[in-house]
Write a protein that holds these residues in place. Structure first.
Motif, PDB file in Angstrom:
ATOM      1  N   LEU A 282       0.726  -1.188  -0.056  1.00 16.88           N
ATOM      2  CA  LEU A 282      -0.129  -0.125  -0.161  1.00 16.88           C
ATOM      3  C   LEU A 282       0.886   1.183  -0.281  1.00 16.88           C
ATOM      4  N   THR A 283       1.368   1.569   1.121  1.00 11.32           N
ATOM      5  CA  THR A 283       2.275   2.832   1.020  1.00 11.32           C
ATOM      6  C   THR A 283       3.432   3.147   0.457  1.00 11.32           C
ATOM      7  N   GLN A 286       1.849   4.178  -3.075  1.00  8.78           N
ATOM      8  CA  GLN A 286       1.174   5.508  -2.716  1.00  8.78           C
ATOM      9  C   GLN A 286       2.041   6.556  -2.519  1.00  8.78           C
ATOM     10  N   ILE A 343      -6.847   2.370  -4.804  1.00  2.00           N
ATOM     11  CA  ILE A 343      -5.263   2.680  -4.348  1.00  2.00           C
ATOM     12  C   ILE A 343      -4.539   2.071  -5.355  1.00  2.00           C
ATOM     13  N   TYR A 508      -4.198   8.330  -2.388  1.00  2.00           N
ATOM     14  CA  TYR A 508      -3.847   9.044  -1.072  1.00  2.00           C
ATOM     15  C   TYR A 508      -5.140   9.157  -0.468  1.00  2.00           C
ATOM     16  N   ILE A 511      -6.207   6.151   1.871  1.00  2.00           N
ATOM     17  CA  ILE A 511      -5.304   5.508   2.476  1.00  2.00           C
ATOM     18  C   ILE A 511      -5.527   5.424   4.015  1.00  2.00           C
ATOM     19  N   TYR A 532       3.322   3.716   7.384  1.00  4.57           N
ATOM     20  CA  TYR A 532       2.835   4.954   6.494  1.00  4.57           C
ATOM     21  C   TYR A 532       4.107   5.721   6.461  1.00  4.57           C
TER      22      TYR A 532
END
Length: 594
Positions: A282-283, A286, A343, A508, A511, A532
């Motif tokens: 994910l992060t 992102q 995302i 974003y 998230i 994060y």
């Protein structure tokens, strides 16, 4: 009659006026924190001239950027410290700590005497203040995301946490607007000031007259920092009015708090793997899309396609104004269709479109440079002489002839290809029909060789149609004031940059809600903050240095985009395989004791 608190798990009811006030107030305070953080980044070169005076201009700029990077490097440590406190003592009081640290650090930067007055103590204190800002920001985001999500109705978490997601962009926009306004006023109403050397004496030009700089560069840059004290007071007042998160209060009343949230969040595989999946699935993706669409886009427009700083800030500011609603749109959409597809979809679209979009941006903003790229430039060098110039902390020295030559071409935004030469060959470059010999940075006559090389390279590039320093380029986009965007060229630039911002909002916007839903209440603040801030502080924060190294190595101004593309595609694959779907339907109050 006893007043009752609305149940945030009730999917049918709208959010109450009080809850909206809490969430909007939280968002406003977070905007001010991001404003404080970005203010330094926007003024890094000017600040470097004040606090790293003894060094040459290039070196002082490196140190100024290193001080900026220090704020990113310590963010994960702030996430650990304040994440733990948030899970132990509560969201509200941790929130107050982070904003006090951030606000006072920023205000003190504005008051800090320069190198002329305090000597070496000034830059040391400056870097320490930047690290305090980074630590505070490391605790800020997780607190904001958790606090808002735990107040929101279950079926509107994406929508209401999306207001937190706008805060970074709005903080950047606010800092740009304040700088533009203060810069215009100070330079328009106060005389230029002499440039001083390390001893505090005026620097003289060849004709004996003092070298001058704009009043904003001399002292006006302090005004945005000092003015942040008013934002701090407003933010502090807002946060003192807040109540503790209902989820945290319920957990505390039930005695379900974690006694060691860091150990529980990362010390066992059951929870530790969630952090790993959140980071890589994910992060990380992102972060590179976020930094590419905002910071790298601004860097690219200014430093690669050579649009002047004021115009570049104007174009990016307008793109932020036009694109920011996307955070709200995609946050709300994620409440209906889920966070994961939006995302990962944003990461995938970015990876597919970055090369044509940035190429079109060059063609639009600087046609002269774009057409010059059609001229063949060939570097001939010993492959062993060509280093990968990755230098995120600005301490490495690249003195090989190939490194110097490639860095020179990259700084002039020239595209080239490289052919191998026998071992020990001094690198050379052919621009059209002109061949220019490189030089070694450790040679006894390196200074004279540098002057000779720079002149010959500039002359050859100019003959090939490249816009070089000191030469007028009437094709490059230029904004004379903030509203000077209404021409075909400028509107197109703003729309291209807005497209990049929309991709930012896709990855974003949802998230925060996604990360909140991955963790139980007892370790939520600690658990989501670390992945994060590693994703955004390190994967994102290293993007400019990595992109430059890749571009210099390959000889192509667009090659640095491969870093963002590869990381984004990695996130698409890992996220698709391992990130759980359907988290938007989760009851985050039902996991108190997990």
């Amino acid at each position: 009659m006893v007043a009752t608190t609305p149940d945030v798990r009730d999917r049918a009811r709208p959010m109450t006026r009080e809850e909206k006030k809490v969430i909007l107030a939280s968002s406003a305070g977070t905007i001010f924190e991001w404003y404080d953080f970005y203010l330094y980044g926007s003024l890094a070169a000017i600040i470097g001239a004040q606090f790293f005076t003894p060094f040459p201009e290039a070196t002082r700029n490196v140190f100024a950027l290193l001080a900026f990077a220090a704020g990113f490097i310590v963010r994960p440590f702030g996430a650990l410290v304040f994440g733990m406190l948030g899970d132990l003592i509560g969201r509200k009081y941790t929130f107050l700590m982070t904003i006090l640290i951030m606000g006072f650090s920023t205000f003190i930067v504005g008051m800090l005497p320069s190198y002329y007055t305090w000597g070496v103590a000034a830059p040391i204190i400056l870097i320490a203040l930047r690290m305090l800002q980074g630590l505070a920001l490391g605790g800020e985001y997780g607190g904001a995301a958790v606090y808002v999500a735990e107040h929101a109705p279950q079926n509107q978490r994406g929508y209401f946490t999306s207001f937190i997601q706008t805060t970074a962009t709005l903080g950047l926009l606010l800092s740009l607007i304040v700088i533009l306004m203060v810069q215009g006023y100070v330079n328009g109403n106060y005389p230029d000031q002499p440039v001083l050397d390390a001893a505090g004496l005026p620097v003289l030009l060849a004709d004996g007259t003092p070298q001058m700089m704009k009043a904003f560069n001399a002292w006006g840059w302090r005004i945005p920092f000092l003015g942040s004290i008013f934002l701090l007071l407003v933010s502090l007042y807002i946060r003192l009015q807040m109540n503790e998160s209902p989820a945290f209060k319920k957990m505390k009343e039930e005695g379900a708090q974690s006694k060691a949230p860091l150990r529980e969040a990362f010390g066992n595989w059951r929870n530790g793997k969630i952090a790993l999946i959140a980071l890589l699935g994910l992060t990380a993706g992102q972060a590179v899309v976020w930094y590419s669409g905002q910071f790298y886009a601004l860097f690219f427009v200014q430093n690669v396609i050579k649009v002047d700083s004021f115009s570049a800030n104007v174009f990016v500011a307008w793109s932020l104004i036009l694109g920011t609603y996307g955070f709200i749109f995609f946050g709300k959409l994620s409440d209906r269709i889920g966070r994961k597809p939006i995302i990962l979809g944003g990461c995938l679209i970015a990876a597919i479109t970055y090369f044509p979009v940035f190429g079109f941006l060059t063609k639009t903003a600087n046609p002269m440079l774009y057409h010059a790229h059609q001229t063949a430039i060939v570097v001939t060098a010993d492959p062993a002489d060509c280093s990968f110039q990755f230098n995120p902390v600005g301490t490495a020295k690249f003195t090989n002839s190939c490194d110097i030559l490639k860095a020179g071409l990259t700084s002039r935004s020239a595209n080239s290809e490289t052919v191998a030469a026998p071992a020990g060959t001094i690198a050379s470059v052919q621009v059209g029909e002109t061949v220019i010999q490189g030089y070694s940075g450790i040679a006894d006559n390196a200074a004279e060789e540098k002057a000779r090389f720079d002149k010959e390279l500039n002359d050859a590039l100019s003959a090939a149609g490249y816009p070089v320093a000191g030469q007028e380029n009437t094709t490059v986009a230029k904004a004379n004031h903030f509203f000077d965007i209404f021409s075909g060229q400028k509107i197109t630039i703003v729309l291209v940059l807005t497209y990049l911002i929309i991709l930012v909002t896709m990855v974003y916007g949802p998230i925060a809600a996604m990360l909140v839903e991955l963790y139980p209440t007892r370790i939520r603040y600690s658990g989501l903050s670390l992945p994060y801030h590693i994703g955004n502080g390190w994967f994102g924060g290293l993007l400019p240095a990595t992109a430059f190294a890749i571009s210099a190595q390959s000889g192509n101004i667009y090659a640095g985009l491969w870093y963002a593309i590869v990381v984004a595609l990695m996130t698409v694959v890992i996220g698709a395989l391992f990130v759980p779907g359907g988290t938007h339907k989760k009851d985050i109050f039902a996991d108190q004791n997990q």
